[in-house]
Enzyme design. Structure first.
Site, PDB file in Angstrom:
ATOM      1  N   GLY A  55       3.724 -37.267   4.002  1.00  0.00           N
ATOM      2  CA  GLY A  55       2.865 -37.146   5.183  1.00  0.00           C
ATOM      3  C   GLY A  55       3.081 -35.844   5.916  1.00  0.00           C
ATOM      4  N   ASP A  56       4.341 -35.458   6.092  1.00  0.00           N
ATOM      5  CA  ASP A  56       4.647 -34.192   6.762  1.00  0.00           C
ATOM      6  C   ASP A  56       4.155 -33.012   5.929  1.00  0.00           C
ATOM      7  OD1 ASP A  56       5.896 -35.478   8.886  1.00  0.00           O
ATOM      8  OD2 ASP A  56       7.819 -35.522   7.857  1.00  0.00           O
TER       9      ASP A  56
END
Length: 308
Positions: A262-263
């Site tokens: 996600g990051d």
């Protein structure tokens, strides 16, 4: 190793693809248990989006700062006597479960942000991205930056970050949403957000639109909501419409773990946004970055990207 990870999941009642704050019962995960039997990587959400920072040993704070500077990231950390925070990452199959011990990160003070040399960095910036995890520590600092961005028509962005943020920090999160120009999250976080606000829908596209329609308190820029769904298309809601963008397909045998995906997506997205690229290019870069991360163990990446 697999037996150890399964035992940890069972003992601490961990959920796949979840992130929680450490309680007393989780303390063995942060230090003795993991240090004796597992590789220890340390990073945090916003650092992941700037650069993947990996570290080992006990001088966590010094190592994190050194690695960041070596990577060309300008960091101005608040230094406290408490130990640097850690995060236990249990990878079961291909999915990760995070247990965070905030420690020094939980001690941040807004006075550090207000220091002349630090606030000068805020004033020079044109884009602001803050992980939702920071809502648990210093929401007043978030509001200070958000107000600055709004008053000067700069771009302010945040991430839902984890289901527990949406659930247990609902009120402080709601206060900052009117300032947000780009809001990121995954499908689980979006559905939790919908549930706590009583929207009675689990349809990610509907939720994305509803978040976009949340009133903006400042400026004329319309909010954009970007929601990832693992192997399913990325949902982008903007100006009352939803667009779906396919992710890069990856054979199962090449998937190592989803930690940091996600990051990584946000980092790729922002790399194009700051260059003024269209939303299609931003999503494409985000998908590329996430695809690279999930083929490697932990939050690591090749020396040079081959994104075009």
């Amino acid at each position: 190793m697999l037996n150890l990870i399964f035992a940890l999941h069972h003992r601490y009642n961990l959920k796949s693809n979840d992130a929680i704050l450490e309680e007393d019962k989780h303390l063995p995960m942060s230090y003795p248990e993991f240090n004796q039997s597992c590789a220890v990587d340390a990073s945090n959400s916003w650092c992941n989006c700037l650069h993947r920072i990996n570290w080992k040993g006990h001088r966590f704070g010094e190592e994190m700062k050194k690695k960041a500077l070596q990577s060309g990231v300008n960091v101005c950390y608040y230094e406290d006597e408490s130990p640097t925070g850690t995060c236990a990452v249990c990878v079961m199959g291909h999915c990760r479960s995070l247990v965070a011990n905030l420690s020094a990160a939980n001690c941040y003070k807004i006075d550090h942000l207000r220091k002349a040399e630090n606030w000068a960095l805020v004033e020079r910036a044109k884009f602001y991205y803050i992980a939702g995890f920071f809502l648990t520590v210093s929401p007043e600092s978030i509001m200070l930056v958000a107000d600055h961005a709004a008053s000067r028509k700069k771009i302010f962005m945040m991430n839902l970050s984890a289901p527990f943020i949406c659930e247990f920090f609902k009120d402080v999160q709601a206060k900052v949403i009117p300032y947000i120009d780009y809001l990121f999250g995954n499908e689980t976080e979006a559905r939790t957000f919908s549930k706590v606000h009583g929207w009675e829908t689990e349809n990610v596209e509907e939720i994305a639109l509803k978040i976009c329609e949340w009133p903006k308190g400042f400026g004329t820029r319309k909010r954009v909501t970007v929601t990832t769904q693992g192997a399913d298309p990325v949902v982008v809601a903007e100006d009352g419409k939803v667009k779906l963008f396919p992710v890069i397909r990856l054979p199962k045998e090449k998937l190592i773990d989803t930690n940091g995906a996600g990051d990584a997506f946000v980092s790729g997205f922002l790399s194009q946004l700051v260059l003024g690229r269209p939303i299609e290019d931003c999503v494409k870069a985000g998908c590329y970055a996430a695809n690279v991360i999930i083929q490697r163990s932990g939050c690591t990446y090749p020396e040079k990207p081959d994104f075009k």
